[in-house]
Write an enzyme that holds these catalytic residues in place. Structure first.
Site: not given
Ligand code: GLV
Ligand code: GLV
Length: 324
Positions: A239, A268, A286
């Site tokens: 993250r 983001e 991501h």
């Molecule tokens: C992606 O970032 C997730 O947490 O699945």
């Protein structure tokens, strides 16, 4: 019949399961994140919600769900987008999709690691734009991966698999930082648990795999980047909030580290100032779990969690079962 709301289109495999079980559901048909007021309107009087990591499920949204809603099924392994404490207080189960995206996400972390080490994106750009005039002894020198030291911050499911793949395939030495020992990781890779400063000082490659919580915002900031080797490659697929992005941009600009590979960002989809102007960073949007297999399995898992919750069972991947 249960009233269900899905905040955005997910793969058919999951939608079909829900349809088969309950006949119908409502879904956001537009390919975008709902605004807060749209979310509030759509979650009212539902029995269950299926949402994404891009939906901020805070107190206000949870209150809007009222008492009818029993389950919030998150289409993600991370669930920092949901106020789980408040959801528990309001007797709502929260579920996630662990395991099925471990290979996809670890593969991406490793792709970034190699791409940074060997300057793949820069090299592609160089060749594509006609700058390649013939083999050159000093052209685009990178870092070697084989046999080097890999520091894993957060040795959960994904961190463990990254370490195992790189230890087996590339003979890397593994050190890791976590709250407790991971004996499976230690046994399979000879990994050693160390404190964070030791990891930062000794790693040739650092890959972050913590889940975001209220204590690890800006876990990696100016002080931490200053402790890393100048040849270090830094990878984050967890993250964005665990990294002070401004400090990272400065560290890259001043060449305090060799390169960074990022899949996640502090705010983001916004990027930190100056990030796109650096050529020692690789930035991807991501896509950790973005394989056909992982996204399909996440959809069936999120659907099963929702179905179980609506049928009065505690879903297998309920993250707050002890707090309800
Ligand atoms: C992606 O970032 C997730 O947490 O699945
Ligand atoms: C050779 O291929 C080099 O990277 O310089």
């Amino acid at each position: 019949m249960a009233s269900i709301y899905i905040t955005r289109k997910i793969p058919e495999s999951g939608l079909e399961m829900i349809k088969k079980k309950f006949g119908k559901f409502d879904i956001n048909q537009e390919n975008r994140v709902l605004t807060k007021s749209e979310l509030i309107k759509n979650v009212k009087n539902r029995d269950g919600i299926l949402c994404l990591l891009t939906d901020s499920i805070d107190k206000e949204i949870i209150d809007a769900m009222g008492n009818t809603c029993k389950i919030i099924s998150n289409y993600a392994v991370g669930f920092n987008n949901i106020d789980v404490e408040y959801a528990s207080k309001r007797k709502k189960m929260v579920t996630n999709t662990p395991g099925v995206l471990t290979d996809a996400t670890s593969d991406l972390a490793i792709s970034l690691l190699f791409s940074c080490a060997r300057r793949i994106v820069e090299s592609d750009e160089f060749t594509r734009t006609g700058k390649y005039k013939g083999w050159d002894p000093m052209l685009l020198l990178g870092q070697e991966v084989t046999g080097k030291t890999l520091g894993i911050i957060g040795a959960g499911r994904i961190g463990t698999v990254v370490a195992q793949k790189l230890a087996r395939g590339f003979n890397m030495k593994i050190i890791y930082d976590d709250r407790s020992n991971n004996f499976d990781l230690e046994k399979s890779t000879n990994a050693k648990r160390v404190d964070l400063p030791t990891l930062l000082k000794n790693s040739d490659f650092i890959s972050v795999h913590v889940s975001l919580n209220k204590d690890n915002h800006d876990l990696l900031s100016k002080k931490e980047f200053n402790m890393m080797k100048r040849t270090c490659v830094f990878i984050n697929t967890s993250r964005g909030e665990v990294v002070d992005e401004k400090a990272l941009v400065n560290a890259l600009k001043e060449k305090k580290i060799f390169a960074a590979g990022l899949d996640v960002y502090e705010s983001e989809p916004r990027l930190a100032n100056g990030l796109t102007r650096l050529d020692n960073v690789i930035i991807v949007p991501h896509i950790g779990s973005a394989t056909v297999r992982a996204r399909t399995l996440m959809a069936t898992m999120a659907a099963q969690n929702l179905i179980d919750g609506l049928q009065g069972k505690i879903p297998k991947y309920c993250v707050n079962k002890d707090r309800l």
